[in-house]
Scaffold this motif. Structure first.
Motif, PDB file in Angstrom:
ATOM      1  N   ASP A  68      10.366  15.191 -40.880  1.00  0.00           N
ATOM      2  CA  ASP A  68       9.264  15.432 -41.812  1.00  0.00           C
ATOM      3  C   ASP A  68       9.665  14.860 -43.165  1.00  0.00           C
ATOM      4  OD1 ASP A  68       7.285  16.343 -43.485  1.00  0.00           O
ATOM      5  OD2 ASP A  68       7.600  18.465 -43.078  1.00  0.00           O
ATOM      6  N   TYR A  69       8.952  13.836 -43.616  1.00  0.00           N
ATOM      7  CA  TYR A  69       9.274  13.170 -44.875  1.00  0.00           C
ATOM      8  C   TYR A  69       8.341  13.580 -46.014  1.00  0.00           C
ATOM      9  CZ  TYR A  69      12.811  10.108 -42.902  1.00  0.00           C
ATOM     10  OH  TYR A  69      13.963   9.623 -42.332  1.00  0.00           O
ATOM     11  N   SER A  70       7.698  14.737 -45.885  1.00  0.00           N
ATOM     12  CA  SER A  70       6.705  15.132 -46.884  1.00  0.00           C
ATOM     13  C   SER A  70       7.309  15.343 -48.271  1.00  0.00           C
ATOM     14  CB  SER A  70       5.983  16.403 -46.442  1.00  0.00           C
ATOM     15  OG  SER A  70       6.907  17.461 -46.264  1.00  0.00           O
ATOM     16  N   THR A  71       8.587  15.692 -48.356  1.00  0.00           N
ATOM     17  CA  THR A  71       9.206  15.925 -49.665  1.00  0.00           C
ATOM     18  C   THR A  71      10.257  14.872 -50.005  1.00  0.00           C
ATOM     19  OG1 THR A  71      10.870  17.391 -48.684  1.00  0.00           O
ATOM     20  CG2 THR A  71       8.837  18.420 -49.482  1.00  0.00           C
ATOM     21  N   TRP A  72      10.342  13.832 -49.197  1.00  0.00           N
ATOM     22  CA  TRP A  72      11.361  12.789 -49.410  1.00  0.00           C
ATOM     23  C   TRP A  72      11.014  11.962 -50.641  1.00  0.00           C
ATOM     24  CZ3 TRP A  72      16.106  11.719 -48.086  1.00  0.00           C
ATOM     25  CH2 TRP A  72      16.598  10.419 -48.218  1.00  0.00           C
ATOM     26  N   PRO A  73      11.907  11.916 -51.648  1.00  0.00           N
ATOM     27  CA  PRO A  73      11.579  11.187 -52.877  1.00  0.00           C
ATOM     28  C   PRO A  73      11.907   9.698 -52.828  1.00  0.00           C
ATOM     29  CG  PRO A  73      13.670  12.324 -53.150  1.00  0.00           C
ATOM     30  CD  PRO A  73      13.169  12.659 -51.765  1.00  0.00           C
ATOM     31  N   GLY A  74      12.698   9.290 -51.844  1.00  0.00           N
ATOM     32  CA  GLY A  74      13.157   7.905 -51.782  1.00  0.00           C
ATOM     33  C   GLY A  74      12.166   6.971 -51.114  1.00  0.00           C
ATOM     34  N   GLU A  75      12.618   5.739 -50.934  1.00  0.00           N
ATOM     35  CA  GLU A  75      11.790   4.716 -50.287  1.00  0.00           C
ATOM     36  C   GLU A  75      11.606   5.064 -48.812  1.00  0.00           C
ATOM     37  OE1 GLU A  75      12.034  -0.066 -49.282  1.00  0.00           O
ATOM     38  OE2 GLU A  75      13.391   0.803 -50.768  1.00  0.00           O
ATOM     39  N   ARG A  76      10.424   4.778 -48.302  1.00  0.00           N
ATOM     40  CA  ARG A  76      10.088   5.103 -46.916  1.00  0.00           C
ATOM     41  C   ARG A  76       9.976   3.827 -46.085  1.00  0.00           C
ATOM     42  NH1 ARG A  76       6.967   9.226 -45.605  1.00  0.00           N
ATOM     43  NH2 ARG A  76       7.557   8.526 -43.532  1.00  0.00           N
ATOM     44  N   ASP A  77      10.312   3.953 -44.802  1.00  0.00           N
ATOM     45  CA  ASP A  77      10.149   2.833 -43.875  1.00  0.00           C
ATOM     46  C   ASP A  77       8.721   2.736 -43.362  1.00  0.00           C
ATOM     47  OD1 ASP A  77      12.853   2.149 -44.039  1.00  0.00           O
ATOM     48  OD2 ASP A  77      13.387   3.594 -42.491  1.00  0.00           O
ATOM     49  N   LEU A  78       8.073   3.899 -43.201  1.00  0.00           N
ATOM     50  CA  LEU A  78       6.722   3.970 -42.646  1.00  0.00           C
ATOM     51  C   LEU A  78       5.898   4.950 -43.472  1.00  0.00           C
ATOM     52  CD1 LEU A  78       7.867   4.120 -38.926  1.00  0.00           C
ATOM     53  CD2 LEU A  78       6.506   2.273 -39.915  1.00  0.00           C
ATOM     54  N   PRO A  79       4.579   4.809 -43.476  1.00  0.00           N
ATOM     55  CA  PRO A  79       3.758   5.606 -44.401  1.00  0.00           C
ATOM     56  C   PRO A  79       3.463   7.042 -43.975  1.00  0.00           C
ATOM     57  CG  PRO A  79       2.365   4.092 -43.162  1.00  0.00           C
ATOM     58  CD  PRO A  79       3.781   3.779 -42.791  1.00  0.00           C
ATOM     59  N   GLY A  80       3.508   7.361 -42.678  1.00  0.00           N
ATOM     60  CA  GLY A  80       3.105   8.691 -42.221  1.00  0.00           C
ATOM     61  C   GLY A  80       4.085   9.781 -42.622  1.00  0.00           C
ATOM     62  N   ARG A  81       3.584  11.021 -42.668  1.00  0.00           N
ATOM     63  CA  ARG A  81       4.437  12.154 -43.041  1.00  0.00           C
ATOM     64  C   ARG A  81       5.557  12.383 -42.030  1.00  0.00           C
ATOM     65  NH1 ARG A  81       2.764  18.595 -43.806  1.00  0.00           N
ATOM     66  NH2 ARG A  81       4.910  19.352 -43.700  1.00  0.00           N
ATOM     67  N   PHE A  82       5.218  12.300 -40.736  1.00  0.00           N
ATOM     68  CA  PHE A  82       6.194  12.589 -39.680  1.00  0.00           C
ATOM     69  C   PHE A  82       6.657  11.293 -39.030  1.00  0.00           C
ATOM     70  CE2 PHE A  82       3.181  16.148 -39.801  1.00  0.00           C
ATOM     71  CZ  PHE A  82       4.041  17.179 -40.136  1.00  0.00           C
ATOM     72  N   GLU A  83       7.942  11.204 -38.801  1.00  0.00           N
ATOM     73  CA  GLU A  83       8.483  10.077 -38.043  1.00  0.00           C
ATOM     74  C   GLU A  83       9.029  10.581 -36.717  1.00  0.00           C
ATOM     75  OE1 GLU A  83      11.345   7.679 -40.067  1.00  0.00           O
ATOM     76  OE2 GLU A  83       9.889   6.965 -41.551  1.00  0.00           O
ATOM     77  N   VAL A  84       8.869   9.769 -35.690  1.00  0.00           N
ATOM     78  CA  VAL A  84       9.508  10.007 -34.397  1.00  0.00           C
ATOM     79  C   VAL A  84      10.404   8.807 -34.135  1.00  0.00           C
ATOM     80  CG1 VAL A  84       9.168  10.315 -31.922  1.00  0.00           C
ATOM     81  CG2 VAL A  84       7.625  11.437 -33.538  1.00  0.00           C
ATOM     82  N   ILE A  85      11.666   9.091 -33.829  1.00  0.00           N
ATOM     83  CA  ILE A  85      12.666   8.044 -33.669  1.00  0.00           C
ATOM     84  C   ILE A  85      13.196   8.088 -32.242  1.00  0.00           C
ATOM     85  CG2 ILE A  85      14.850   7.103 -34.519  1.00  0.00           C
ATOM     86  CD1 ILE A  85      13.222   9.642 -36.686  1.00  0.00           C
ATOM     87  N   TYR A  86      13.068   6.981 -31.529  1.00  0.00           N
ATOM     88  CA  TYR A  86      13.544   6.865 -30.155  1.00  0.00           C
ATOM     89  C   TYR A  86      14.891   6.157 -30.171  1.00  0.00           C
ATOM     90  CZ  TYR A  86       8.609   7.797 -29.281  1.00  0.00           C
ATOM     91  OH  TYR A  86       7.359   8.358 -29.285  1.00  0.00           O
ATOM     92  N   ASN A  87      15.865   6.749 -29.510  1.00  0.00           N
ATOM     93  CA  ASN A  87      17.231   6.237 -29.478  1.00  0.00           C
ATOM     94  C   ASN A  87      17.491   5.694 -28.077  1.00  0.00           C
ATOM     95  OD1 ASN A  87      19.997   5.902 -29.414  1.00  0.00           O
ATOM     96  ND2 ASN A  87      20.479   7.926 -30.221  1.00  0.00           N
ATOM     97  N   LEU A  88      17.631   4.373 -27.968  1.00  0.00           N
ATOM     98  CA  LEU A  88      17.776   3.715 -26.665  1.00  0.00           C
ATOM     99  C   LEU A  88      19.133   3.040 -26.545  1.00  0.00           C
ATOM    100  CD1 LEU A  88      14.298   1.928 -26.548  1.00  0.00           C
ATOM    101  CD2 LEU A  88      14.859   4.251 -25.800  1.00  0.00           C
ATOM    102  N   MET A  89      19.606   2.932 -25.307  1.00  0.00           N
ATOM    103  CA  MET A  89      20.916   2.329 -25.049  1.00  0.00           C
ATOM    104  C   MET A  89      20.790   1.272 -23.957  1.00  0.00           C
ATOM    105  SD  MET A  89      24.111   3.140 -26.050  1.00  0.00           S
ATOM    106  CE  MET A  89      25.727   2.567 -25.629  1.00  0.00           C
ATOM    107  N   SER A  90      21.389   0.115 -24.222  1.00  0.00           N
ATOM    108  CA  SER A  90      21.482  -0.929 -23.197  1.00  0.00           C
ATOM    109  C   SER A  90      22.870  -0.851 -22.575  1.00  0.00           C
ATOM    110  CB  SER A  90      21.264  -2.309 -23.811  1.00  0.00           C
ATOM    111  OG  SER A  90      21.599  -3.319 -22.874  1.00  0.00           O
ATOM    112  N   LEU A  91      22.919  -0.477 -21.304  1.00  0.00           N
ATOM    113  CA  LEU A  91      24.208  -0.414 -20.624  1.00  0.00           C
ATOM    114  C   LEU A  91      24.739  -1.814 -20.326  1.00  0.00           C
ATOM    115  CD1 LEU A  91      23.490   2.561 -18.206  1.00  0.00           C
ATOM    116  CD2 LEU A  91      24.491   2.601 -20.488  1.00  0.00           C
ATOM    117  N   LYS A  92      23.846  -2.772 -20.291  1.00  0.00           N
ATOM    118  CA  LYS A  92      24.257  -4.159 -20.047  1.00  0.00           C
ATOM    119  C   LYS A  92      25.097  -4.685 -21.207  1.00  0.00           C
ATOM    120  CE  LYS A  92      22.315  -8.696 -18.979  1.00  0.00           C
ATOM    121  NZ  LYS A  92      21.091  -9.421 -18.566  1.00  0.00           N
TER     122      LYS A  92
END
Length: 200
Positions: A68-92
């Motif tokens: 939840d970035y609603s109170t984040w004072p710094g620069e944002r990567d995306l405009p929405g209040r909530f971010e969802v971050i997917y963490n993926l791994m390449s075994l190759k």
């Protein structure tokens, strides 16, 4: 951690721009990790491409997280209040990549369970704790919290403690200070454990 590079840029970014030219809104490099920022409507397509492309092979879904970035004072990567971050791994390649998207209140994200079955419970946890909804993976009642819990406790505007907890039926649960009690291994007044509490 090593990752494949083509013409000075991560291979994932090069191949995604070729296959889905408008999908990536921003690429962020931070502390040796790469974050691909995408619109919610492109999440499934980007995840599917990263999983299925034979040169990349991001077949391992590590987790997805909410913020939840609603109170984040710094620069944002995306405009929405909530971010969802997917963490993926390449075994190759033994490499990791993060895919980020953002939404505001009342906007949903297509579920990633159509790509990674392991996304089901992490998405439900985000829905229960932040109130972010995932189309195709909707909750029936609460997931981690009691069914009569009101609100989303990982939002920045949720009370931090000391207040009575309001339940759906109008009941109020005890405030934190009403039920706090020392136990072994906890720190009280600068001490960790004590003779009377831990029995040591």
């Amino acid at each position: 951690m090593s990752y494949p590079v083509r013409e000075g840029e991560r291979l994932e970014v090069v191949l995604l721009r070729e296959a889905l030219p408008d999908a990536i809104l921003k690429v962020k490099e931070d502390r040796g990790e790469t974050f691909l920022c995408v619109a919610p409507s492109n999440v499934v397509a980007v995840l599917t491409f990263l999983r299925d492309d034979s040169e990349l092979d991001y077949a391992y879904f590590s987790e997805c997280l909410g913020a939840d970035y609603s109170t984040w004072p710094g620069e944002r990567d995306l405009p929405g209040r909530f971010e969802v971050i997917y963490n993926l791994m390449s075994l190759k390649h033994s490499s990791r990549i993060f895919v980020k998207t953002s939404v505001d209140e009342g906007t949903s994200i297509p579920t990633a369970t159509t790509v990674y079955a392991g996304a089901e419970y992490p998405e439900r946890e985000i829905a229960d704790m932040f109130g972010v909804t995932f189309t195709g993976n909707e909750l029936e009642g609460r997931f981690l919290l009691p069914d009569d819990w009101v609100g989303f406790p990982l939002r920045k505007d949720f009370p931090l403690g000391g207040e009575d907890v309001l339940f759906d039926g109008g009941d109020r649960g005890p405030a934190v200070e009403d039920i706090s009690m020392p136990h072994a291994g906890s720190s009280f007044e600068g001490k960790t454990g004590s003779e009377s509490v831990s029995g040591r």
